[in-house]
Design a protein around this motif. Structure first.
Motif, mmCIF file in Angstrom:
data_model
loop_
_atom_site.group_PDB
_atom_site.id
_atom_site.type_symbol
_atom_site.label_atom_id
_atom_site.label_comp_id
_atom_site.label_asym_id
_atom_site.label_seq_id
_atom_site.Cartn_x
_atom_site.Cartn_y
_atom_site.Cartn_z
ATOM 1 N N ARG A 144 0.832 -1.201 0.000
ATOM 2 C CA ARG A 144 0.000 0.000 0.000
ATOM 3 C C ARG A 144 0.865 1.249 0.000
ATOM 4 O O ARG A 144 0.570 2.225 -0.703
ATOM 5 C CB ARG A 144 -0.951 -0.002 1.198
ATOM 6 C CG ARG A 144 -1.861 1.230 1.219
ATOM 7 C CD ARG A 144 -2.916 1.217 2.321
ATOM 8 N NE ARG A 144 -2.377 0.988 3.640
ATOM 9 C CZ ARG A 144 -2.625 -0.099 4.382
ATOM 10 N NH1 ARG A 144 -3.388 -1.065 3.924
ATOM 11 N NH2 ARG A 144 -2.097 -0.221 5.580
ATOM 12 N N ALA A 145 1.950 1.243 0.758
ATOM 13 C CA ALA A 145 2.844 2.401 0.794
ATOM 14 C C ALA A 145 3.434 2.658 -0.589
ATOM 15 O O ALA A 145 3.513 3.812 -1.036
ATOM 16 C CB ALA A 145 3.959 2.176 1.824
ATOM 17 N N LEU A 146 3.825 1.603 -1.284
ATOM 18 C CA LEU A 146 4.358 1.760 -2.636
ATOM 19 C C LEU A 146 3.275 2.252 -3.589
ATOM 20 O O LEU A 146 3.493 3.168 -4.385
ATOM 21 C CB LEU A 146 4.955 0.442 -3.131
ATOM 22 C CG LEU A 146 5.568 0.482 -4.528
ATOM 23 C CD1 LEU A 146 6.709 1.491 -4.608
ATOM 24 C CD2 LEU A 146 6.053 -0.903 -4.927
ATOM 25 N N ALA A 147 2.090 1.681 -3.491
ATOM 26 C CA ALA A 147 0.983 2.101 -4.362
ATOM 27 C C ALA A 147 0.632 3.569 -4.118
ATOM 28 O O ALA A 147 0.273 4.289 -5.063
ATOM 29 C CB ALA A 147 -0.234 1.209 -4.130
ATOM 30 N N ASN A 148 0.747 4.034 -2.883
ATOM 31 C CA ASN A 148 0.468 5.439 -2.582
ATOM 32 C C ASN A 148 1.308 6.377 -3.449
ATOM 33 O O ASN A 148 0.833 7.437 -3.867
ATOM 34 C CB ASN A 148 0.728 5.734 -1.103
ATOM 35 C CG ASN A 148 -0.330 5.166 -0.193
ATOM 36 O OD1 ASN A 148 -1.378 4.723 -0.633
ATOM 37 N ND2 ASN A 148 -0.035 5.164 1.096
ATOM 38 N N LEU A 149 2.554 5.989 -3.716
ATOM 39 C CA LEU A 149 3.419 6.816 -4.559
ATOM 40 C C LEU A 149 2.870 6.929 -5.975
ATOM 41 O O LEU A 149 2.831 8.008 -6.559
ATOM 42 C CB LEU A 149 4.831 6.234 -4.609
ATOM 43 C CG LEU A 149 5.628 6.257 -3.322
ATOM 44 C CD1 LEU A 149 6.930 5.492 -3.507
ATOM 45 C CD2 LEU A 149 5.898 7.681 -2.886
ATOM 46 N N TYR A 150 2.447 5.815 -6.522
ATOM 47 C CA TYR A 150 1.983 5.798 -7.914
ATOM 48 C C TYR A 150 0.615 6.445 -8.092
ATOM 49 O O TYR A 150 0.306 6.957 -9.158
ATOM 50 C CB TYR A 150 1.970 4.365 -8.448
ATOM 51 C CG TYR A 150 3.364 3.839 -8.636
ATOM 52 C CD1 TYR A 150 4.134 4.247 -9.717
ATOM 53 C CD2 TYR A 150 3.925 2.960 -7.718
ATOM 54 C CE1 TYR A 150 5.423 3.787 -9.886
ATOM 55 C CE2 TYR A 150 5.212 2.500 -7.882
ATOM 56 C CZ TYR A 150 5.957 2.914 -8.966
ATOM 57 O OH TYR A 150 7.236 2.462 -9.121
ATOM 58 N N TYR A 151 -0.199 6.412 -7.038
ATOM 59 C CA TYR A 151 -1.531 6.998 -7.130
ATOM 60 C C TYR A 151 -1.594 8.403 -6.544
ATOM 61 O O TYR A 151 -2.650 9.011 -6.518
ATOM 62 C CB TYR A 151 -2.558 6.087 -6.455
ATOM 63 C CG TYR A 151 -2.762 4.800 -7.201
ATOM 64 C CD1 TYR A 151 -3.353 4.785 -8.461
ATOM 65 C CD2 TYR A 151 -2.324 3.594 -6.662
ATOM 66 C CE1 TYR A 151 -3.523 3.597 -9.163
ATOM 67 C CE2 TYR A 151 -2.495 2.407 -7.358
ATOM 68 C CZ TYR A 151 -3.092 2.420 -8.597
ATOM 69 O OH TYR A 151 -3.253 1.251 -9.294
#
Length: 170
Positions: A144-151
């Protein structure tokens, strides 16, 4: 450091945030024409562009370089999920403006680590720098932390605490 900063962020909340944290102007890349806004806000051009985005944003800045400008390449989030890499078509603006573009990777500057940490901690102590972190808790939250960057879900530095950082650091 005496710079007059135009920030580029995604959405009205993030633009308001960067205005509250030292930028003199904000460009919303989701709704604004970046080039047109730069022409309005910096009609004489750009002296320094710190790039975390790449792609079309970098290209727009290239078109507006002043003589002897500097571009610092630190990240390229717009490139990470493209099937075909963005092809920068106007790199010759570096030559026309006698400008320079350099990469920046923090681990290439470990010889200055102590000096920089002293500067940063001093700026935090006197209130000139306020660190902002978005923290996800636990190892399972890493995706989720990584996805936060992309979104674009994070506002500050996206972190994931897997061992429980002391709260005074957050």
């Amino acid at each position: 450091m005496g710079c007059d900063v135009v920030g580029i962020a995604g959405g009205p909340e993030k633009c308001a945030f960067i205005l509250d944290h030292g930028c003199s102007a904000a460009i919303d890349y989701k709704t604004d024409d970046i080039g047109a806004m730069l022409d309005q806000l910096r009609p004489d051009g750009i002296d320094l562009y710190f790039d975390n985005v790449g792609g079309e944003t970098l290209e727009a800045c290239f078109e507006r370089l002043r003589m002897n400008a500097r571009i610092v390449l630190c990240g390229s989030i717009s490139e990470y999920t493209r099937d075909v890499p963005f092809k920068l078509s106007n790199y010759t603006r570096l030559r026309a403006t006698d400008s320079v573009m350099r990469g920046f990777f923090v681990y290439n500057h470990l010889d200055r680590w102590e000096e920089v940490m002293d500067d940063l901690s001093g700026w935090m102590a006197d209130g000139r720098l306020t660190p902002v972190q978005d923290v996800e808790e636990g190892f399972a939250a890493m995706p989720r932390a990584l996805a936060n960057l992309y979104y674009g879900a994070n506002v500050g530095v996206q972190c994931c605490s897997v061992r429980g950082e002391p709260q005074e650091w957050l």
